[in-house]
Design an enzyme around this catalytic site. Structure first.
Site, PDB file in Angstrom:
ATOM      1  N   VAL A  51      10.905  51.157 -57.148  1.00  0.00           N
ATOM      2  CA  VAL A  51      10.285  51.897 -58.394  1.00  0.00           C
ATOM      3  C   VAL A  51       9.400  53.270 -57.718  1.00  0.00           C
ATOM      4  O   VAL A  51       8.741  53.040 -57.076  1.00  0.00           O
ATOM      5  CB  VAL A  51       9.435  50.832 -59.168  1.00  0.00           C
ATOM      6  CG1 VAL A  51       8.690  51.804 -60.328  1.00  0.00           C
ATOM      7  CG2 VAL A  51      10.191  49.564 -59.686  1.00  0.00           C
TER       8      VAL A  51
ATOM      9  N   VAL B 121       8.539  57.564 -59.129  1.00  0.00           N
ATOM     10  CA  VAL B 121       8.632  58.802 -59.773  1.00  0.00           C
ATOM     11  C   VAL B 121       8.287  60.082 -58.943  1.00  0.00           C
ATOM     12  O   VAL B 121       7.310  59.956 -58.298  1.00  0.00           O
ATOM     13  CB  VAL B 121       8.071  58.707 -61.227  1.00  0.00           C
ATOM     14  CG1 VAL B 121       8.037  59.876 -61.735  1.00  0.00           C
ATOM     15  CG2 VAL B 121       8.278  57.542 -61.879  1.00  0.00           C
TER      16      VAL B 121
ATOM     17  N   ARG C 176       5.174  62.348 -67.375  1.00  0.00           N
ATOM     18  CA  ARG C 176       6.044  62.824 -68.407  1.00  0.00           C
ATOM     19  C   ARG C 176       6.615  61.344 -69.133  1.00  0.00           C
ATOM     20  O   ARG C 176       7.523  61.580 -69.669  1.00  0.00           O
ATOM     21  CB  ARG C 176       6.974  63.565 -67.740  1.00  0.00           C
ATOM     22  CG  ARG C 176       6.285  65.159 -67.341  1.00  0.00           C
ATOM     23  CD  ARG C 176       7.291  65.791 -66.586  1.00  0.00           C
ATOM     24  NE  ARG C 176       8.680  66.132 -67.229  1.00  0.00           N
ATOM     25  CZ  ARG C 176       9.572  66.873 -66.558  1.00  0.00           C
ATOM     26  NH1 ARG C 176       9.311  67.298 -65.428  1.00  0.00           N
ATOM     27  NH2 ARG C 176      10.673  66.970 -67.295  1.00  0.00           N
ATOM     28  N   GLY C 177       6.108  60.346 -68.908  1.00  0.00           N
ATOM     29  CA  GLY C 177       6.485  58.950 -69.331  1.00  0.00           C
ATOM     30  C   GLY C 177       7.651  58.555 -68.523  1.00  0.00           C
ATOM     31  O   GLY C 177       8.531  57.624 -69.094  1.00  0.00           O
ATOM     32  N   VAL C 178       8.273  58.853 -67.575  1.00  0.00           N
ATOM     33  CA  VAL C 178       9.155  58.213 -66.731  1.00  0.00           C
ATOM     34  C   VAL C 178       9.258  56.800 -66.411  1.00  0.00           C
ATOM     35  O   VAL C 178      10.132  56.105 -66.673  1.00  0.00           O
ATOM     36  CB  VAL C 178       9.423  59.298 -65.328  1.00  0.00           C
ATOM     37  CG1 VAL C 178      10.836  58.656 -64.836  1.00  0.00           C
ATOM     38  CG2 VAL C 178       9.921  60.730 -65.725  1.00  0.00           C
TER      39      VAL C 178
ATOM     40  N   THR D 242       7.128  54.903 -67.764  1.00  0.00           N
ATOM     41  CA  THR D 242       7.183  53.797 -68.903  1.00  0.00           C
ATOM     42  C   THR D 242       8.585  53.627 -69.454  1.00  0.00           C
ATOM     43  O   THR D 242       8.833  52.663 -69.944  1.00  0.00           O
ATOM     44  CB  THR D 242       6.130  54.410 -70.046  1.00  0.00           C
ATOM     45  OG1 THR D 242       4.861  54.498 -69.339  1.00  0.00           O
ATOM     46  CG2 THR D 242       6.216  53.534 -71.369  1.00  0.00           C
TER      47      THR D 242
ATOM     48  N   SER E 245       3.032  48.502 -54.658  1.00  0.00           N
ATOM     49  CA  SER E 245       2.284  49.333 -53.728  1.00  0.00           C
ATOM     50  C   SER E 245       1.004  49.800 -54.360  1.00  0.00           C
ATOM     51  O   SER E 245       0.072  50.109 -53.693  1.00  0.00           O
ATOM     52  CB  SER E 245       3.014  50.774 -53.421  1.00  0.00           C
ATOM     53  OG  SER E 245       3.343  51.331 -54.566  1.00  0.00           O
ATOM     54  N   GLU E 246       0.891  49.811 -55.696  1.00  0.00           N
ATOM     55  CA  GLU E 246      -0.413  50.118 -56.293  1.00  0.00           C
ATOM     56  C   GLU E 246      -0.818  49.191 -57.437  1.00  0.00           C
ATOM     57  O   GLU E 246      -0.127  49.321 -58.581  1.00  0.00           O
ATOM     58  CB  GLU E 246      -0.417  51.472 -56.791  1.00  0.00           C
ATOM     59  CG  GLU E 246      -0.204  52.724 -56.053  1.00  0.00           C
ATOM     60  CD  GLU E 246       0.089  53.993 -56.581  1.00  0.00           C
ATOM     61  OE1 GLU E 246      -1.122  54.725 -56.613  1.00  0.00           O
ATOM     62  OE2 GLU E 246       0.934  54.324 -56.734  1.00  0.00           O
TER      63      GLU E 246
ATOM     64  N   TYR F 251       0.769  47.952 -62.934  1.00  0.00           N
ATOM     65  CA  TYR F 251       1.573  47.143 -63.642  1.00  0.00           C
ATOM     66  C   TYR F 251       0.976  46.112 -64.650  1.00  0.00           C
ATOM     67  O   TYR F 251       1.997  45.528 -65.458  1.00  0.00           O
ATOM     68  CB  TYR F 251       2.717  46.317 -62.462  1.00  0.00           C
ATOM     69  CG  TYR F 251       3.486  47.377 -62.068  1.00  0.00           C
ATOM     70  CD1 TYR F 251       4.538  47.757 -62.461  1.00  0.00           C
ATOM     71  CD2 TYR F 251       3.074  47.848 -60.585  1.00  0.00           C
ATOM     72  CE1 TYR F 251       5.514  48.654 -61.959  1.00  0.00           C
ATOM     73  CE2 TYR F 251       3.834  48.836 -59.961  1.00  0.00           C
ATOM     74  CZ  TYR F 251       5.002  49.232 -60.771  1.00  0.00           C
ATOM     75  OH  TYR F 251       5.918  50.144 -59.977  1.00  0.00           O
TER      76      TYR F 251
ATOM     77  N   PHE G  62      10.605  42.526 -51.023  1.00  0.00           N
ATOM     78  CA  PHE G  62      11.752  42.947 -51.643  1.00  0.00           C
ATOM     79  C   PHE G  62      11.626  44.333 -52.377  1.00  0.00           C
ATOM     80  O   PHE G  62      12.519  44.930 -52.973  1.00  0.00           O
ATOM     81  CB  PHE G  62      12.479  42.037 -52.552  1.00  0.00           C
ATOM     82  CG  PHE G  62      11.799  41.704 -53.773  1.00  0.00           C
ATOM     83  CD1 PHE G  62      11.830  42.474 -55.085  1.00  0.00           C
ATOM     84  CD2 PHE G  62      10.891  40.629 -53.626  1.00  0.00           C
ATOM     85  CE1 PHE G  62      10.889  42.116 -55.922  1.00  0.00           C
ATOM     86  CE2 PHE G  62       9.990  40.174 -54.732  1.00  0.00           C
ATOM     87  CZ  PHE G  62       9.847  40.848 -55.917  1.00  0.00           C
TER      88      PHE G  62
END
Length: 418
Positions: free
Chosen positions: A91, A93, A100-102, A104, A127-128, A132, A418
């Site tokens: 995951v 961006v 910009r909502g990517v 979400t 990673s952060e 989530y 993973f």
């Protein structure tokens, strides 16, 4: 692995990944994670494991600016069942397209897809971690890392340890034997992943660029008679100072079918010549060596989050596991991101099985799907979450009762990333 860097105008196009787009898609992911190239064999492995039809890309013209993938996993839950789970991965961006909502939009599409596939769970490593929770993920497992001073720490091993024979082996040559040991372990601990074809190669990855002066990957098998009962994969990093040798053993994996086999392997790792430190990463919270060492303070134990869990279908997920004490409870579940889960559910279950259905009865406990996910694998106490103000008790005594039922006799553990 997961990262959110979500400026500009307009929203990128979100679509299922095509196989011929993988290299561009993966390069975008790698840039978000720092842009350091991977070894060729590592990149090839992730190429082979990626499932394009379950992966999403966000595109601004010809540029890939967002990535999100899913691996088709089966995850052990309390009671030993192997449950379909979406392993959310890769995951990212692009930094040029933040806010910009990517992210979400990818999470929205992804969870809708998982629901359509009929899978009750989604899981990820973050990673952060702060990202989530807003999508309904709760931290379901934790892991231990340690740096053990083996000049000062000794193991007290159980009876039968001396009956286990150890021998060196080339890691690739004994891969099947090691995988057989792993497969026998999977059902015994929540959070473990049944290894799908191709994933066995992950344990053999050994890029020279990541060795930091350590040896190539080594392997020792534990045997009793003609049976392989365990294995350890590790590297040794030599080091010397004016006082002599002070090498480090870097443990990659240890699996044993019984306490004696595991103890034999750990004792070996502690006793390797010309070393004074054992470093181990991402191990189970309740692993036996922690109770066998002579001085836990000299083991520099650290704990961090590991598997983040999301209940995509609350009813199916709660029915898939068993409960170590009988439960009969009505849960009022909040789930703004996946509203199909919201409402009241009556859960009845014990060590033999469970049912979970919609109900109009009065609720006993009120909580969000995030807290339910955190407790799902049995490693996080609902009562502790209640003490933190994250679970509200509506019927006196319900929280303690249900918390016991949700527990697990062994700590849940994610065996690899993973």
């Amino acid at each position: 692995m997961a990262n959110d860097s979500t400026s500009g105008t307009g929203r990128p196009e979100l679509r299922v990944l095509r196989q011929d787009e993988w290299s561009i898609w993966y390069d975008s992911l790698m840039r978000t994670f720092g842009g350091v190239p991977e070894a060729a064999d590592e990149r090839e492995l992730w190429d082979s494991l990626t499932e394009p039809d379950r992966s999403l890309g966000a595109w601004d013209g010809d540029a890939c600016v967002g990535t999100a993938g899913v691996f088709s996993f089966r995850l052990t839950v309390p009671g030993g069942a192997s449950v379909r789970a979406a392993g959310v991965t890769m995951v990212s961006v692009a930094a040029t397209h933040r806010r910009r909502g990517v992210l979400t939009s990818m999470m929205r599409r992804q969870l809708d897809d998982v629901r359509d596939w009929g899978w009750p769970l989604a899981v990820l490593t973050a990673s952060e971690p702060e990202i989530y929770g807003r999508f309904g993920y709760g931290i379901g497992t934790f892991q231990v890392s340690a740096e053990i001073d083996t000049t000062r720490v000794r193991l007290s091993v159980p009876p039968g340890t001396d009956d286990v024979r150890l021998r060196y082996a080339v890691p690739a040559d004994v891969l099947d034997a090691c995988e057989a040991v792993y497969a026998r372990k999977v059902s015994g601990r929540p959070g473990m992943l049944a290894r799908q074809p191709g994933w066995e190669r992950l344990g053999l990855l050994d890029p020279q660029s990541e060795r930091e002066g350590a040896s190539p990957l080594q392997c020792v098998l534990a045997e009793r008679g003609s049976e392989v009962v365990g294995y350890a994969r590790f590297q040794v990093k030599p080091d010397w100072d004016a006082e002599g040798a002070k090498g480090t053993v870097r443990v990659r994996d240890v699996q044993g079918l019984d306490p004696a086999a595991e103890a034999a392997l750990w004792r070996f790792l502690f006793d390797i010549d010309l070393t004074s430190t054992v470093k181990t990463y991402a191990r189970p919270m309740d692993e036996a060596w922690q109770y066998q060492v002579s001085d836990i303070r000299r083991c520099a134990v650290r704990v961090r989050d590991a598997l983040h869990v999301r209940l995509v279908d609350v009813g199916a997920a709660l029915e898939a596991r068993t409960y170590q004490a009988p439960v009969d409870v009505v849960l009022e579940v909040e789930d703004a991101f996946c509203p199909w889960n919201a409402g009241r559910w009556r859960l009845s279950g014990d060590a033999k099985g469970a049912s979970c259905e919609r109900t109009t009865e009065a609720a006993d406990l009120s909580l969000s799907v995030r807290e339910l996910a955190a407790a799902y694998l049995g490693g996080v106490s609902l009562e502790a979450l209640g003490g933190a103000g994250r679970v509200r008790e509506l019927r006196q005594g319900a929280l303690a009762e249900v918390s016991v039922g949700f527990g697990s006799a062994v700590a849940p553990w994610l065996p690899h990333g993973f």
